[in-house]
Every structure is written in C-alpha cells, then in structure tokens.
Write an enzyme that holds these catalytic residues in place. Structure first.
Site, PDB file in Angstrom:
ATOM      1  N   GLU A 164       4.596  -5.711   4.235  1.00 46.79           N
ATOM      2  CA  GLU A 164       4.409  -5.049   5.529  1.00 46.79           C
ATOM      3  C   GLU A 164       5.690  -5.145   6.366  1.00 46.79           C
ATOM      4  O   GLU A 164       6.460  -6.106   6.241  1.00 46.79           O
ATOM      5  CB  GLU A 164       3.254  -5.691   6.291  1.00 46.79           C
ATOM      6  CG  GLU A 164       1.880  -5.377   5.750  1.00 46.79           C
ATOM      7  CD  GLU A 164       1.447  -3.946   6.018  1.00 46.79           C
ATOM      8  OE1 GLU A 164       2.116  -3.241   6.806  1.00 46.79           O
ATOM      9  OE2 GLU A 164       0.429  -3.533   5.426  1.00 46.79           O
ATOM     10  N   HIS A 186       0.830  -1.206   0.000  1.00 45.85           N
ATOM     11  CA  HIS A 186       0.000   0.000   0.000  1.00 45.85           C
ATOM     12  C   HIS A 186       0.859   1.247   0.000  1.00 45.85           C
ATOM     13  O   HIS A 186       1.918   1.300   0.632  1.00 45.85           O
ATOM     14  CB  HIS A 186      -0.954   0.011   1.197  1.00 45.85           C
ATOM     15  CG  HIS A 186      -0.282   0.042   2.546  1.00 45.85           C
ATOM     16  ND1 HIS A 186       0.004   1.217   3.203  1.00 45.85           N
ATOM     17  CD2 HIS A 186       0.144  -0.946   3.362  1.00 45.85           C
ATOM     18  CE1 HIS A 186       0.578   0.941   4.365  1.00 45.85           C
ATOM     19  NE2 HIS A 186       0.673  -0.367   4.486  1.00 45.85           N
ATOM     20  N   ASP A 245       6.519   1.814   6.580  1.00 45.30           N
ATOM     21  CA  ASP A 245       5.148   1.302   6.415  1.00 45.30           C
ATOM     22  C   ASP A 245       4.423   2.076   5.315  1.00 45.30           C
ATOM     23  O   ASP A 245       3.665   2.988   5.601  1.00 45.30           O
ATOM     24  CB  ASP A 245       4.402   1.424   7.739  1.00 45.30           C
ATOM     25  CG  ASP A 245       3.065   0.713   7.744  1.00 45.30           C
ATOM     26  OD1 ASP A 245       2.852  -0.126   6.863  1.00 45.30           O
ATOM     27  OD2 ASP A 245       2.234   1.009   8.622  1.00 45.30           O
ATOM     28  N   ASP A 251      -0.685   4.258   0.716  1.00 45.09           N
ATOM     29  CA  ASP A 251      -1.280   5.202   1.659  1.00 45.09           C
ATOM     30  C   ASP A 251      -0.568   5.115   3.000  1.00 45.09           C
ATOM     31  O   ASP A 251       0.044   4.093   3.343  1.00 45.09           O
ATOM     32  CB  ASP A 251      -2.773   4.954   1.819  1.00 45.09           C
ATOM     33  CG  ASP A 251      -3.094   3.575   2.378  1.00 45.09           C
ATOM     34  OD1 ASP A 251      -2.561   2.587   1.842  1.00 45.09           O
ATOM     35  OD2 ASP A 251      -3.878   3.481   3.348  1.00 45.09           O
ATOM     36  N   GLU A 265      -5.014   0.829   2.585  1.00 40.07           N
ATOM     37  CA  GLU A 265      -4.798  -0.257   3.547  1.00 40.07           C
ATOM     38  C   GLU A 265      -4.937   0.253   4.969  1.00 40.07           C
ATOM     39  O   GLU A 265      -5.433  -0.457   5.845  1.00 40.07           O
ATOM     40  CB  GLU A 265      -3.412  -0.873   3.350  1.00 40.07           C
ATOM     41  CG  GLU A 265      -3.195  -2.177   4.094  1.00 40.07           C
ATOM     42  CD  GLU A 265      -2.731  -2.001   5.548  1.00 40.07           C
ATOM     43  OE1 GLU A 265      -2.839  -2.968   6.319  1.00 40.07           O
ATOM     44  OE2 GLU A 265      -2.263  -0.898   5.898  1.00 40.07           O
ATOM     45  N   GLU A 266      -4.521   1.496   5.184  1.00 38.82           N
ATOM     46  CA  GLU A 266      -4.588   2.074   6.529  1.00 38.82           C
ATOM     47  C   GLU A 266      -6.010   2.512   6.879  1.00 38.82           C
ATOM     48  O   GLU A 266      -6.294   2.840   8.024  1.00 38.82           O
ATOM     49  CB  GLU A 266      -3.642   3.269   6.644  1.00 38.82           C
ATOM     50  CG  GLU A 266      -2.175   2.958   6.385  1.00 38.82           C
ATOM     51  CD  GLU A 266      -1.539   2.106   7.471  1.00 38.82           C
ATOM     52  OE1 GLU A 266      -2.255   1.675   8.401  1.00 38.82           O
ATOM     53  OE2 GLU A 266      -0.330   1.868   7.378  1.00 38.82           O
ATOM     54  N   HIS A 302       4.001   4.332  12.153  1.00 44.92           N
ATOM     55  CA  HIS A 302       2.912   5.128  12.713  1.00 44.92           C
ATOM     56  C   HIS A 302       3.401   6.114  13.784  1.00 44.92           C
ATOM     57  O   HIS A 302       2.577   6.765  14.429  1.00 44.92           O
ATOM     58  CB  HIS A 302       1.798   4.247  13.293  1.00 44.92           C
ATOM     59  CG  HIS A 302       1.047   3.465  12.260  1.00 44.92           C
ATOM     60  ND1 HIS A 302      -0.221   2.965  12.487  1.00 44.92           N
ATOM     61  CD2 HIS A 302       1.367   3.080  11.005  1.00 44.92           C
ATOM     62  CE1 HIS A 302      -0.635   2.313  11.420  1.00 44.92           C
ATOM     63  NE2 HIS A 302       0.321   2.369  10.507  1.00 44.92           N
TER      64      HIS A 302
END
Length: 373
Positions: A161, A72, A103, A74, A132-133, A346
């Site tokens: 991931e 992903h 990530d 995003d 995905e997030e 994150h």
C-alpha cells in the site's frame, strides 16, 4: 530477464481494473511472473453484488524462510476530468500518470522487478487480489483460505500500500484502526401534521439517540493509536411533503477504532442506545475489520534498515489511515505496509514519480537480500 518497472507499471495501468477486477490485468502480471520461475494460480470467487472477483497466488520455491508480498490490482473508479485517459498511462515530465499508479500497481511492479534481481532462494509468494477497494468478501480472505489448503504460511509479509506521506520511505504502517458502519432506521407511523396524536413521529427519537451517540468519548488513544472516533455520516427522512409526519427516519454511523475497542462490542453499544430512545428501530452493523498492530520488532526493523540504506531516511512507524488487507494477513504472520507516496491516490490525475518506482524497487530488493542472506 529483469522487467522494467516503469513499463510494467504502464502495462498494469492500461489494463482497466475497477473493483471487482479480473481478466486482462491479471494476464499482465502472470506474464511478468512466469519467466521468473513462479507457479501462478488464478481463481475466481463469488457472485454479484460483491463478485465475481479474481485472485492470484504466485509462489517460487518451497524452502524457508517464506517471504510474502501482498497487494491488489483493482482500482477505484477514475471519475471525470483527467488531463489524459485514466487507463492510458502517460509520462509527463518526471511523473507517470494513470489510475492505480500509486495505489497500487506501481508497487506491485516494483516488487516484481525486485524479485527478478534475486536468485532463487527460500520461498517468495505474491498474494494479489482484485477486491481490496471493494467489500473484500471474495478477495484476500479467500486467498488466505487457498494458502491454508496448500499448507502455505509466510514468515513475513509486506503489503505494498502507498504508505509514504510526503517522501518515499518516510512512513511504514505497522497497524491500522478498525472500521465499523452502522445503519439505523427508526420506525413510526405516518400521519397529518395537524393531527399528531394520530401519528407517531420517529424523527425526534432518532435525533435523541444520535445526540447521545455523538457525545460518546470512546478512549484517549494510546502509544500507537490515535483516539477512536464515532462519526454520524448520513441522516435522511426522505419526506417530500410539508404536511406529513414521516413513518421512517434513517441514519448511518461510521466508527474508526483502536485496539482498545472491539467492533462487535461497539455495534452492541450503539444498538442499546438506539433501542432505549427508539424502541423497535432497525439497527444493522457491519465490522469491516478489527484494529491490529504488528509490534515494532524484526519485520519493521528489517524494512526500516533497507529504507535507511537505500534512501538515507528513518521511517516513522505509524497506524494512521484507513483499512487495508493487512487486517486479514496479520492473522497468519507479522505484516507491515510499505509503498509509494499516497498524495494522489484516489484522485484525478493520480501519478507516481519515475524515480520513486526505481527507488522502491531497490528497497524491496534490499529487503529480500536481508531476508534470504
């Protein structure tokens, strides 16, 4: 031309792509893939609030075997307090900083750089979403539908991931627990606290239901999964007065469950408990994904052997962590997750070691060589 993995990671980071992502970040990836012989298809799906979402499906070759890489573009919102701009990639010392560094823009760049080292053989695809997030409503599930329309079915898939815990290569994810969220609203009748017989307080009924739910032991775990757990994550009445019995009381429950449970069964069980204690309550459950396991075998051995050859360590096979888009992809082919170290994902000042970007490129290249040998 072999793309420089660090420069490509920087270019992807610089393209701001908070969920749901579309536009410039996909331009960067397409520009890197087109010279490598990939046919790139981009499409936008959905409407607010979960969309619109852009997805990218890139394919090179049309013979077997078919190896897929999924990921992903995003990212989660950066938050405030970064040392440098979250979308202004910066190298300080041995680290590259920026939202998405681990990530998972770094692993996407590493896979592109790895593919560039490989002669055209078999079929290689990239399954890349911009959601995905987020809720994933218009992301990977829509990509899978598009692949089915084109008759594309991978034999093996790696999701990039950030699976590594402490050191690159120490962990391969071979499964994940499922996830369900349940919202509860107990209904009563508002009234004056001095005249309770003229009102109907929903709070005690909700509390009794939550007490029973909190006491549930779903299972003890098993060989590959930790025990399932139910967590009460929110409890709200929203009553600003001191002399009013409220008419509503709400709670939210999050369940992470292993392959001994099914999401819909858990929602039904919680609903029955709430109805017994608080008749007429509103209960709304959403299953975000079922537990899944790609049993240790050819794919995990393939990746593990490549890690051992490149990095000199033996990865642990694990099912820990949150959900990922592997929960969708496992329905069409064996899938494992392998990528960068997840320590800063994150977080403020998310960063990836430059050495890890190069090493991951090498591992991915070794995996491809083993697949197409």
């Amino acid at each position: 031309m072999v793309p420089d993995v660090v420069e490509l990671t920087k270019a992807l980071i610089a393209a701001e792509s908070v969920t749901p992502a579309r536009g410039s970040v996909f331009d960067v990836l397409e520009a890197a893939l087109a010279p490598l012989g990939f046919t790139v298809e981009r499409f936008v799906e959905g409407e607010a609030p979960d969309g619109p979402v852009e997805n990218l499906l890139a394919v090179r070759g049309n013979t077997g075997p078919h190896f897929a890489f999924a990921g992903h573009l995003d990212v989660v919102p950066p938050g405030n307090g970064w040392t440098s701009g979250a979308f202004e990639p910066e190298i300080r010392g041995d680290l590259l900083y920026g939202r998405g560094a681990v990530d998972m823009k770094g692993s996407i760049a590493a896979f592109v750089a790895a593919v560039a080292q490989m002669p055209a053989s078999g079929t290689i695809s990239l399954i890349i979403t911009g959601d995905e997030e987020g809720p994933s409503t218009y992301g990977t599930p829509k990509l899978i539908e598009r692949m089915a329309e084109r008759g594309l079915k991978p034999d093996l898939c790696i999701v990039g991931e950030p699976s590594s815990a402490h050191r690159l290569g120490d962990t391969i994810k071979i499964g994940r627990r499922g996830s369900a969220v349940i919202d509860i609203v107990a209904i009563g009748q508002q009234g004056h606290v001095a005249y309770p017989h003229l009102a109907d307080n929903p709070v005690p009924r909700l509390v009794r239901a939550l007490a029973e739910i909190d006491g549930i032991v779903l299972d003890a775990g098993n060989a590959w999964f930790q025990p399932s757990n139910i967590e009460i994550i929110d409890l709200a009445v929203g009553n600003p007065a001191t002399n009013v019995i409220p008419s509503r009381a709400g709670a939210r429950i999050s369940i992470r469950f292993n392959d001994e449970q099914r999401g819909d069964d858990l929602v039904a069980r919680i609903t029955a408990i709430v109805e017994r204690h608080a008749p007429g309550a509103q209960v709304k459950g959403r299953v975000y994904g079922e537990a899944f396991l790609t049993a240790p075998g050819a794919l995990s051995s393939l990746v593990s052997d490549a890690v051992q050859a490149r990095l000199g360590i033996t990865p642990e096979l694990s099912t820990t962590g949150g959900t990922s888009d592997a929960r969708y992809l496992v329905k069409i082919c064996p899938v494992v997750e392998f990528g960068l170290v997840n320590a800063t994902m994150h977080k403020l000042d998310e960063a990836v070691a430059l050495a890890d970007l190069h090493a991951l490129t090498g591992v991915y290249a070794d995996v491809l060589r083993r697949v197409f040998a």
